[in-house]
Write an enzyme that holds these catalytic residues in place. Structure first.
Site, PDB file in Angstrom:
ATOM      1  CG  ASP A   1       4.716  88.267  10.273  1.00 40.70           C
ATOM      2  OD1 ASP A   1       3.725  88.969  10.015  1.00 40.70           O
ATOM      3  OD2 ASP A   1       4.935  87.809  11.413  1.00 40.70           O
TER       4      ASP A   1
ATOM      5  NE  ARG B   1      12.729  73.670  11.067  1.00 42.01           N
ATOM      6  CZ  ARG B   1      12.691  75.005  11.132  1.00 42.01           C
ATOM      7  NH1 ARG B   1      12.129  75.687  10.164  1.00 42.01           N
ATOM      8  NH2 ARG B   1      13.227  75.635  12.154  1.00 42.01           N
TER       9      ARG B   1
ATOM     10  N   GLY C   1       8.286  91.858   7.344  1.00 42.52           N
ATOM     11  CA  GLY C   1       9.200  92.284   6.299  1.00 42.52           C
ATOM     12  C   GLY C   1      10.591  92.641   6.815  1.00 42.52           C
TER      13      GLY C   1
HETATM   14  P1  5GP Z   1       9.399  88.906   9.239  1.00 42.55           P
HETATM   15  O1  5GP Z   1       8.453  89.378  10.316  1.00 42.55           O
HETATM   16  O2  5GP Z   1      10.787  89.415   9.468  1.00 42.55           O
HETATM   17  O3  5GP Z   1       8.877  89.202   7.857  1.00 42.55           O
HETATM   18  O4  5GP Z   1       9.454  87.339   9.360  1.00 42.55           O
HETATM   19  C1  5GP Z   1      10.343  86.813  10.304  1.00 42.55           C
HETATM   20  C2  5GP Z   1      10.443  85.339  10.266  1.00 42.55           C
HETATM   21  O5  5GP Z   1       9.488  84.870  11.193  1.00 42.55           O
HETATM   22  C3  5GP Z   1      10.142  84.606   8.980  1.00 42.55           C
HETATM   23  O6  5GP Z   1      11.246  84.490   8.123  1.00 42.55           O
HETATM   24  C4  5GP Z   1       9.776  83.245   9.539  1.00 42.55           C
HETATM   25  O7  5GP Z   1      10.951  82.496   9.782  1.00 42.55           O
HETATM   26  C5  5GP Z   1       9.104  83.602  10.841  1.00 42.55           C
HETATM   27  N1  5GP Z   1       7.646  83.570  10.727  1.00 42.55           N
HETATM   28  C6  5GP Z   1       6.787  84.603  10.581  1.00 42.55           C
HETATM   29  N2  5GP Z   1       5.521  84.162  10.558  1.00 42.55           N
HETATM   30  C7  5GP Z   1       5.574  82.811  10.680  1.00 42.55           C
HETATM   31  C8  5GP Z   1       4.586  81.758  10.737  1.00 42.55           C
HETATM   32  O8  5GP Z   1       3.365  81.957  10.636  1.00 42.55           O
HETATM   33  N3  5GP Z   1       5.056  80.502  10.891  1.00 42.55           N
HETATM   34  C9  5GP Z   1       6.391  80.208  10.989  1.00 42.55           C
HETATM   35  N4  5GP Z   1       6.731  78.941  11.142  1.00 42.55           N
HETATM   36  N5  5GP Z   1       7.340  81.167  10.941  1.00 42.55           N
HETATM   37  C10 5GP Z   1       6.940  82.441  10.789  1.00 42.55           C
END
Ligand code: 5GP
Ligand code: MG
Length: 173
Positions: free
Chosen positions: A102, A164, A104
């Site tokens: 998302d 999930r 990163g």
């Molecule tokens: P980041 O923002 O660090 O790239 O993502 C953080 C974490 O947020 C991801 O590894 C995931 O666990 C969770 N995440 C982000 N977007 C979503 C989404 O749309 N659905 C779900 N279930 N988790 C999400």
């Protein structure tokens, strides 16, 4: 309790078809290595790791770690390690597998953590990516699907720890 049934965004057959392609590509790319160490980021990765690794035609070890991510309005996402690997990855060929990228922040944090342990190589494989949301200059080496900026559930992904086990990726209407 939430009993809504999520709308299908990516159906089960499409997910499995894409995983076959990714596995074929990874098998080709790592054909010369003696062993691949797959590192899954719990808990969202569990179905993806299970399906992907069963299609790899490579000697493979599988290990897991777990993180908690926090992001608030004023503080950029900080990530904390909750469970570490049991495998020593120094000198190993490591493929880090996460469910979704998302902002990163999570992948960026984990890449730094694992890189410090001096693996022979380190690449990333992510099932879905929210293209518009990237904040860290980080790209996945292997990517399943690009999706719009919506909260997705299913195929390992949760909302409040539910959904999930769905075989497809969906959105809560
Ligand atoms: P980041 O923002 O660090 O790239 O993502 C953080 C974490 O947020 C991801 O590894 C995931 O666990 C969770 N995440 C982000 N977007 C979503 C989404 O749309 N659905 C779900 N279930 N988790 C999400
Ligand atoms: Mg995650």
């Amino acid at each position: 309790m939430d009993h809504r049934i999520p709308e299908v965004l990516i159906d089960a057959a499409t997910i499995q078809q894409r995983i076959q392609q990714l596995a074929a590509q990874i098998t080709t790319d790592y054909a010369e290595v003696t062993e691949l160490v797959v590192v899954g980021v719990l808990r969202g990765c569990y179905l993806f790791v299970a399906d992907l690794t069963r299609q790899l035609q490579l000697p493979t070890r599988v290990d897991f770690l777990s993180v908690a991510s926090y992001s608030t309005e004023n503080k950029a996402g900080s990530v904390r390690l909750l469970l570490d690997l049991r495998t020593d990855i120094q000198g190993a060929h490591v493929l880090l597998i996460d469910d979704i990228i998302d902002t990163g922040h999570t992948l960026n944090y984990l890449m730094q953590l694992l890189r410090a342990r001096e693996p022979a190589s380190l690449k990333t494989c992510v099932l879905v990516r929210k293209e518009l949301r990237r904040k860290e200059p980080i790209e996945a080496d292997y990517l399943g699907f690009d999706i719009p900026d919506q909260w997705v559930v299913g195929y390992g992904l949760d909302a409040g720890d539910r959904y999930r086990t769905l075989p497809y990726i969906g959105v809560l209407a």
